[in-house]
Design an enzyme around this catalytic site. Sequence first.
Site, short mmCIF file in Angstrom:
data_model
loop_
_atom_site.label_atom_id
_atom_site.label_comp_id
_atom_site.label_asym_id
_atom_site.label_seq_id
_atom_site.Cartn_x
_atom_site.Cartn_y
_atom_site.Cartn_z
N ASP A 102 -13.44 46.45 -12.02
CA ASP A 102 -13.93 45.37 -11.19
C ASP A 102 -13.96 45.89 -9.76
OD1 ASP A 102 -14.42 42.58 -10.45
OD2 ASP A 102 -13.33 42.07 -12.27
N ASP A 204 -17.91 42.02 -8.02
CA ASP A 204 -17.52 40.64 -7.75
C ASP A 204 -18.46 39.98 -6.74
OD1 ASP A 204 -15.27 38.69 -8.18
OD2 ASP A 204 -15.12 38.85 -6.00
N GLU A 267 -21.90 40.22 -10.56
CA GLU A 267 -21.52 38.83 -10.81
C GLU A 267 -22.37 37.96 -9.88
OE1 GLU A 267 -18.00 35.51 -10.58
OE2 GLU A 267 -18.20 37.02 -9.03
N HIS A 328 -13.17 34.60 -17.17
CA HIS A 328 -11.88 34.16 -16.67
C HIS A 328 -11.99 33.06 -15.61
CE1 HIS A 328 -13.48 36.88 -13.75
NE2 HIS A 328 -12.53 36.58 -12.90
N ASP A 329 -13.21 32.67 -15.26
CA ASP A 329 -13.39 31.61 -14.26
C ASP A 329 -13.84 30.28 -14.87
OD1 ASP A 329 -12.76 33.26 -12.08
OD2 ASP A 329 -14.82 34.03 -12.00
C1 NOJ Z 1 -15.17 35.83 -8.70
C2 NOJ Z 1 -14.02 36.14 -9.60
O1 NOJ Z 1 -14.49 36.19 -10.92
C3 NOJ Z 1 -12.99 35.08 -9.37
O2 NOJ Z 1 -11.96 35.13 -10.32
C4 NOJ Z 1 -12.46 35.23 -7.98
O3 NOJ Z 1 -11.54 34.20 -7.70
C5 NOJ Z 1 -13.59 35.20 -6.96
N1 NOJ Z 1 -14.71 35.97 -7.35
C6 NOJ Z 1 -13.15 35.71 -5.64
O4 NOJ Z 1 -13.01 37.09 -5.69
#
Ligand code: NOJ
Length: 533
Positions: A102, A204, A267, A328-329
């Site tokens: 990542d 990210d 992302e 994971h979000d």
């Molecule tokens: C996206 C990530 O997937 C998330 O988990 C994170 O909190 C935010 N970006 C900030 O980096």
Amino acid sequence: MNNTNNYLWWQKNIIYQIYPRSFQDSNGDGVGDLRGIRQRLDYLEWLGVEVIWISPIFQSPMADFGYDISDYRGIHPLFGSMDDFEELLSEVHQRGMKLLLDLVPNHTSDQHPWFLEAKSSRDNPKRDWYIWHDAREDGSPPNNWLSVFGGSGWEWDTTTQQYYYHAFLKEQPDLNWRNPDVQQAMLDVMRFWLDKGVDGFRVDVMWHMIKDQQFRDNPQNPDYDPREITFRQLVPTYSTDQPEVHDIVRMMRQLTDQYSERVIIGEIYLPVQRLVIYYGQDNQGAHLPFNFQLLTLPWDPERIAATIDEYEGVLPANSWPNWVLSNHDKIRIASRVGIEQAKVAAMLLLTLRGTPTLYYGDELGMRDVPIPQEEVHDPQGLNMPDLNASRDPARTPMQWDHSPYAGFSEVRPWLRVAHNYQRVNVLHQRDDPFSMLNYYRKLIQLRQKEPALHVGNYIPVHANHQIISYIRQSEGVRFFILLNLTHRPCYFKSEHEEIRGKVVLATEIEREGTYLTGSIELGGDEGIIVKLD
Ligand code: NOJ
């Protein structure tokens, strides 16, 4: 045309996302680590996934669980050492697998030496590495930009009497990507890991990296629903997805292209027409801008079918599609669509055209785990307690076996284990031919064995209020996929072509091996893959 030799590893394979805190603890501290991942490579190989993406493992104060990095070249001791990392990478490669890291280029931790320098004085050489702005006359922040994690995106620095911008926590100040020194510093970070041999990066919040130079106010969002996170009150028109971001992505790509067969995954949460711009002109941008539409769309077959068609339609020439079901979000797929539909969802993910990303534990049917208020760790949850916005429920320890703490750890883990772990675990499901795990494994193996399924064309057949159906085809081999996205029986009769063939894989094992001609009946929550004659 669909000869698999013409495709690269990141097009043909399945990406498996590991949230490292929660995969396997090897040293008895309740947090997963790199040695733990290494111990579980046999499992991943058995499952049939060949590409692993590990969420951040770098030095970090862990305000946002590793997405706040204080040293991009150092491994956090919680996860192990650089030796552990190198051993993992080498073993992954020995097994013919790939490893993605990542990369978090939009922001650092507020403890990163760059930021400590930048905030030390207004004339520090690193000052311009971050985004500073004077207050308005009344002392308020320079504009209305909001933090994704709640409240204003601006934080006042008393020492230097200016605000700095943070799209996420105030402990995650945004870098100023208009500054060429920042660009070079982050490219150096990428080079460091590429030289070590990592196979690529998931980048990210790629669409956040550059902000409007005039810092104009974001417009109100007329569709805001108060049950959503407060960030959604505004449309982030000026704080995200600026045209200049594509220059940065191209720079990252140019660097990666100096190495053999590495990959950049972005992302990006954007409407599809804007998402595909991240492939870059002539595909010189991200190899795979993450396509999150299955994460966000209502589970409605007509809408999903239309979305697949739209995506297929807007993809630039020669670009490669991809699909994601959970991460994971977000809410886990088995919690979002229900456990009854989870097998149908898996069949969709693994039979669509494009690289699938599978989130650890989904192959067991792991669901979001209720975390009591006093045990919430996620800053998004802590900052917006009334919105049930915590991401912890989707990040709980992997369920390996029925020993205490599910074989994840010998001590109480950082986040509680699902109470169903004695039943829903790898050990138990491996021996059960009807299990979710064995179903996933069969799907993965079929996909990987059949070029029609991993690189073949996508041909929509029919969708209505219950079903989606399509054909995947390569060099005369054709598979027909029929999915019932509802709990009720459904009936399919093709108007345009005769569906004849053998069911090679089904959500209900008993259907496998049966021969179909003409009309097809499916029970609720059923899906089948038919190899056409
Ligand atoms: C996206 C990530 O997937 C998330 O988990 C994170 O909190 C935010 N970006 C900030 O980096």
